[in-house]
Design an enzyme around this catalytic site. Structure first.
Site, PDB file in Angstrom:
ATOM      1  N   ASP A  16       0.801  -1.137   0.085  1.00 43.12           N
ATOM      2  CA  ASP A  16      -0.098   0.042  -0.067  1.00 43.12           C
ATOM      3  C   ASP A  16       0.946   1.205  -0.161  1.00 43.12           C
ATOM      4  O   ASP A  16       2.262   1.187   0.322  1.00 43.12           O
ATOM      5  CB  ASP A  16      -0.808  -0.006   1.242  1.00 43.12           C
ATOM      6  N   ASP A  18      -0.105   4.949   1.001  1.00 41.20           N
ATOM      7  CA  ASP A  18      -0.365   5.953   2.054  1.00 41.20           C
ATOM      8  C   ASP A  18      -0.370   5.216   3.483  1.00 41.20           C
ATOM      9  O   ASP A  18      -1.029   4.125   3.709  1.00 41.20           O
ATOM     10  CB  ASP A  18      -1.595   6.716   1.814  1.00 41.20           C
TER      11      ASP A  18
END
Length: 247
Positions: A16, A18
């Site tokens: 991922d 963020d």
């Protein structure tokens, strides 16, 4: 070879963006708060109940595609808006209009403040690539590439499956595993040979439902137990904590 904290059968790492590779989760949370608070103030007056940049962000919008985040939060407040269209201007009172307003806010924050990656994440990316593993970023953000370029880490990722790609391919976002599965496939591996790295609970759900070989929860905000409940095989404070660890 440096140990990287993963089972030996894992050959692909799906990260991922963020909160895992970059601290932009904080930027997104601030942008959501500004957007929702302005909307709620206009709707309910000065006595409105503000958006909580921790609790509401984690529960309703973190890790979700932008429109899903708008829809989920508004439903929690008992508010219905028409869907509108992707191109709705940011002042239009629709799900897409509100999402586009948030996007304008976050882009301005990224443009004015810049993005730096987590140093430990850079070290870990370099370590897994040195170990011969392939890497991908999997993000619901349509601004993923801009963030990677700003952070100077685009060259450390072989594949990008983000909000733009998901829309083009009609892939449902997290908590569905489809974007992670697409990234693994592009890297040439099935889910059993791929590891997911996530800080969002919906990302944990995607890792679990996709039957990936290993799921790493990244706890930047004190939610270790919640990450484990949602499917993390292990939880770390920083990706560099995995360097030198034998799974």
């Amino acid at each position: 070879m440096t140990e990287i904290g993963l089972p030996h059968g894992v050959r692909a790492c799906l990260f991922d963006l963020d909160g895992v590779l970059t601290p932009t989760a904080l930027v997104h949370a601030a942008a959501w708060k500004e957007t929702f608070d302005d909307f709620l103030r206009d709707r309910d007056g000065d006595g409105f109940r503000p958006f909580d940049a921790k609790a509401d962000y984690d529960e309703y919008v973190d890790g979700r595609p932008r429109a899903d985040g708008v829809r989920t939060f508004l439903q929690a407040r008992g508010i219905e808006l028409p869907e509108g269209d992707d191109g709705d201007p940011p002042d239009r009172q629709t799900v897409n209009g509100l999402g586009n307003r948030k996007n304008d806010v976050v882009l301005e924050k990224i443009r004015t403040e810049g993005v730096r990656p987590y140093p430990g994440s850079v070290r870990y990316l370099e370590a897994v690539r040195a170990a011969g593993l392939r890497t991908a970023v999997v993000s619901s953000s349509a601004n993923c590439r801009d963030v990677l370029v700003s952070a100077g880490i685009e060259h450390l990722l072989d594949v990008r499956v983000d909000g733009v790609v998901a829309k083009e391919r009609h892939l449902p976002g997290k908590p569905h595993p489809d974007t992670f599965l697409a990234a693994a496939e592009e890297l040439g591996f099935d889910a059993a040979r791929a590891a997911v790295f996530e800080d969002a609970l919906v990302g944990m759900d995607a890792g679990r439902s996709g039957h990936f070989g290993f799921v790493v929860g990244v706890d930047r905000v004190g939610q270790t137990e919640a990450l484990r409940r949602h499917g993390a095989d292990t939880v770390v404070k920083d990706l560099a904590d995995l360097i030198g660890v034998t799974a």
